[in-house]
Design a protein around this motif. Structure first.
Motif, PDB file in Angstrom:
ATOM      1  N   ASP A   1       0.856  -1.191   0.000  1.00 24.09           N
ATOM      2  CA  ASP A   1       0.000   0.000   0.000  1.00 24.09           C
ATOM      3  C   ASP A   1       0.883   1.229   0.000  1.00 24.09           C
ATOM      4  N   ALA A   2       0.979   1.875  -1.143  1.00 19.99           N
ATOM      5  CA  ALA A   2       1.863   3.031  -1.267  1.00 19.99           C
ATOM      6  C   ALA A   2       1.404   4.199  -0.410  1.00 19.99           C
ATOM      7  N   GLY A   3       0.201   4.099   0.134  1.00 17.67           N
ATOM      8  CA  GLY A   3      -0.296   5.144   1.012  1.00 17.67           C
ATOM      9  C   GLY A   3      -0.002   4.875   2.474  1.00 17.67           C
ATOM     10  N   HIS A   4       0.737   3.809   2.730  1.00 16.45           N
ATOM     11  CA  HIS A   4       0.959   3.398   4.123  1.00 16.45           C
ATOM     12  C   HIS A   4       1.682   4.470   4.932  1.00 16.45           C
TER      13      HIS A   4
ATOM     14  N   GLN B   1      -2.112   8.765  -6.357  1.00 17.62           N
ATOM     15  CA  GLN B   1      -1.717   7.471  -6.921  1.00 17.62           C
ATOM     16  C   GLN B   1      -2.604   7.031  -8.077  1.00 17.62           C
ATOM     17  N   LEU B   2      -3.865   7.438  -8.047  1.00 18.10           N
ATOM     18  CA  LEU B   2      -4.757   7.078  -9.152  1.00 18.10           C
ATOM     19  C   LEU B   2      -4.197   7.587 -10.464  1.00 18.10           C
ATOM     20  N   VAL B   3      -3.550   8.744 -10.393  1.00 13.33           N
ATOM     21  CA  VAL B   3      -2.941   9.307 -11.599  1.00 13.33           C
ATOM     22  C   VAL B   3      -1.556   8.708 -11.822  1.00 13.33           C
ATOM     23  N   GLU B   4      -0.732   8.697 -10.790  1.00 15.02           N
ATOM     24  CA  GLU B   4       0.661   8.253 -10.936  1.00 15.02           C
ATOM     25  C   GLU B   4       0.761   6.778 -11.331  1.00 15.02           C
TER      26      GLU B   4
END
Length: 320
Positions: A128-131, A256-259
């Protein structure tokens, strides 16, 4: 006078017989009780033609924070066998099950055959890159880690391998309770294992082209399924579906939806939060729905493989 006494005696015998018959009927209606519907799917495959299965939680209810009703407590006490995951998932069952004989319950996450298959809770966030944003929001971070059900991910019904071990455990326990049904129970388990292997092969073939396609889920409940079939979750909005994600997490997901060029964002039938539409707005990301509890699947001998197949179709319909 003698006739009246005889009549009274006769009536008492009829009443006693009626009560006895009613008692037999009550015993005959006893069932395997499962905490959630997906566990009911697994149990139904083993009990087919032997005894009914009842599910404690009504459709739409979440095992994360369910409040027992008096009628639920009565079901727990009268069940022949109670199948649940364990206190780390269904804390609401801990106290009432203390009043139930241990021989009449199966806490699946505690089984020796299941423990080696459990995924660490921390692993859920490794991809999870949002971690990292959790460490900047203490309150949100506390809520999320409280909800990791201890050290392990407790959404174990998402794992076909754990489902198989659960079915074996239910089979063995029912053999102890009703050895006279051995032939039927053995046949049911054998059929379930064969169907499960075929279903796993079919889903693996379906999922193959979807590997590497990124997506976000609303509720972090799918790790076992994703690991089994090689899917690529980029992250989740929340671990506890009752807790709305924080502003920082939403900002990171939006980025992240864009990246990451995620293909899809998944909501759930029980939770259709407006935040998903808001975060996805203005991007090319599609919005799909995953049903982690199989709310529209009917209990029956094939219901668990139907549940897995339906879940694979829900992933496919959005990711393709």
């Amino acid at each position: 006078m003698q006739q009246t006494a005889n009549t009274k005696w006769f009536n008492r015998m009829i009443l006693a017989g009626t009560l006895l018959t009613a008692g037999i009927a009550i015993n005959a209606s006893a069932a395997v009780l499962t905490s959630t519907k997906p566990l009911g799917f697994i149990a139904s495959a083993i009990t087919e033609g032997v005894m009914p299965v009842e599910v404690l939680l009504p459709d739409g209810a979440s095992p994360h924070d369910y409040a027992l009703r008096p009628s639920d407590v009565q079901k727990i006490r009268s069940a022949d066998l109670v199948v649940w995951i364990g206190p780390d998932m269904e804390a609401f069952l801990t106290k009432p099950l203390q009043q139930v004989n241990e021989k009449k319950q199966i806490p699946l996450a505690s089984l020796d055959s299941v423990k080696p298959l459990l995924l660490k809770g921390g692993e859920d966030d490794d991809h999870d890159a949002g971690h990292q944003e959790q460490h900047t929001d203490n309150a949100h971070n506390h809520d999320e880690h409280d909800h990791h059900h201890g050290d392990y991910n407790m959404h174990i019904w998402m794992s076909p391998d754990i489902a198989k071990q659960s079915a074996i455990a239910i089979h063995h326990k029912l053999l102890e309770l009703m050895p006279q049904n051995k032939d039927k129970l053995d046949a049911n388990l054998s059929q379930f294992e064969k169907q499960l292997e075929l279903t796993k092969e079919n889903i693996a073939n379906i999922m193959q082209p979807l590997r590497g396609k990124g997506y976000f889920v609303f509720h972090d409940a799918y790790n076992y399924f994703e690991k089994t079939f090689g899917l690529t979750q980029l992250g989740h909005f929340t671990i506890n579906p009752e807790i709305q994600p924080g502003a920082q997490r939403l900002h990171n997901i939006r980025t992240q939806l864009v990246e990451h060029k995620a293909v899809c964002v998944f909501a759930e039938p029980q939770f259709q939060p407006a935040v998903i539409n808001a975060v996805a707005q203005g991007t090319n990301v599609r919005i799909g729905t995953l049903d982690p509890l199989g709310s529209k699947v009917t209990l029956g001998k094939d219901s668990y493989v139907q549940f897995l197949t339906q879940l694979s179709q829900q992933f496919t319909s959005c990711l393709e």
